[in-house]
Design a protein around this motif. Structure first.
Motif, mmCIF file in Angstrom:
data_model
loop_
_atom_site.group_PDB
_atom_site.id
_atom_site.type_symbol
_atom_site.label_atom_id
_atom_site.label_comp_id
_atom_site.label_asym_id
_atom_site.label_seq_id
_atom_site.Cartn_x
_atom_site.Cartn_y
_atom_site.Cartn_z
ATOM 1 N N SER A 17 0.710 -1.094 -0.081
ATOM 2 C CA SER A 17 -0.060 0.229 -0.082
ATOM 3 C C SER A 17 0.922 1.328 -0.117
ATOM 4 O O SER A 17 2.024 1.093 0.436
ATOM 5 N N LEU A 18 0.132 2.183 -0.560
ATOM 6 C CA LEU A 18 0.991 3.554 -0.371
ATOM 7 C C LEU A 18 -0.330 4.591 -0.294
ATOM 8 O O LEU A 18 -1.216 4.558 -0.812
ATOM 9 N N ARG A 19 0.226 5.789 0.021
ATOM 10 C CA ARG A 19 -0.600 6.842 0.270
ATOM 11 C C ARG A 19 0.067 8.128 -0.398
ATOM 12 O O ARG A 19 1.019 8.567 0.036
ATOM 13 N N LEU A 20 -0.810 8.823 -1.482
ATOM 14 C CA LEU A 20 -0.332 9.933 -2.184
ATOM 15 C C LEU A 20 -0.991 10.818 -1.326
ATOM 16 O O LEU A 20 -2.095 11.009 -1.200
ATOM 17 N N SER A 21 -0.164 12.229 -1.472
ATOM 18 C CA SER A 21 -0.786 13.428 -0.924
ATOM 19 C C SER A 21 -0.593 14.599 -2.258
ATOM 20 O O SER A 21 0.475 14.250 -2.996
ATOM 21 N N CYS A 22 -1.460 15.378 -2.192
ATOM 22 C CA CYS A 22 -1.336 16.595 -3.191
ATOM 23 C C CYS A 22 -1.532 17.782 -2.504
ATOM 24 O O CYS A 22 -2.876 17.849 -2.124
ATOM 25 N N ALA A 23 -0.726 18.427 -2.195
ATOM 26 C CA ALA A 23 -0.750 19.806 -1.407
ATOM 27 C C ALA A 23 -0.935 20.907 -2.400
ATOM 28 O O ALA A 23 -0.117 21.052 -3.348
ATOM 29 N N ALA A 24 -2.074 21.840 -2.221
ATOM 30 C CA ALA A 24 -1.978 22.842 -3.143
ATOM 31 C C ALA A 24 -1.737 24.125 -2.248
ATOM 32 O O ALA A 24 -2.048 24.299 -0.935
ATOM 33 N N SER A 25 -1.115 25.152 -2.891
ATOM 34 C CA SER A 25 -0.953 26.513 -2.509
ATOM 35 C C SER A 25 -1.300 27.605 -3.338
ATOM 36 O O SER A 25 -1.297 27.137 -4.601
ATOM 37 N N GLY A 26 -1.360 28.782 -3.063
ATOM 38 C CA GLY A 26 -1.745 29.757 -4.026
ATOM 39 C C GLY A 26 -3.121 30.412 -3.787
ATOM 40 O O GLY A 26 -3.311 31.392 -4.178
#
Length: 126
Positions: A17-26
């Motif tokens: 298993s893996l957990r991907l993250s996507c952090a948004a900024s701006g």
């Protein structure tokens, strides 16, 4: 400046298993649908999963249905992809994407996303 930054990709054994993250900024993306796409070497970019603005509606590619779960935390301006029962054919660069402001419905189509991350590599060994 709007930015999407993926993280969490790595080498994992089949079945893992893996957990991907996507952090948004701006800016805040709480009114925007978001999605995950992937691209394997010498293949076209393909849709993986999408989530609407509130997180209440999700859609998956048939190839990942039942194994992957997309979610988001609007308070953190972050989206996630939980990947279980990984297979070698899941090996690819994974990209997160966001639609423009107030486009809150999820979409299968890459052309409907305005913002893209740089990608994170997931490699599944057999």
């Amino acid at each position: 400046q709007v930015q999407l930054v993926e993280s969490g990709g790595e080498l994992v054994q089949a079945g893992g298993s893996l957990r991907l993250s996507c952090a948004a900024s701006g800016r805040t993306f709480s009114s925007s649908a978001m999605g995950w796409f992937r691209q394997a070497p010498e293949k076209e970019r393909e849709f993986v999963a999408t989530i609407n603005w509130s997180g209440g509606s999700t859609y998956y590619a048939d190839s990942v249905k039942g194994r992957f779960t997309i979610s988001r935390d609007n308070a953190k301006n972050t989206m996630y992809l939980q990947m279980n029962s990984l297979k070698p054919e899941d090996t690819a660069a994974y990209y997160c994407a966001a639609r423009k402001r107030y486009s809150g419905s999820g979409s299968y189509y890459a052309r409907e996303y305005e913002y893209w991350g740089q990608g994170t590599q997931v490699t599944v060994s057999s």
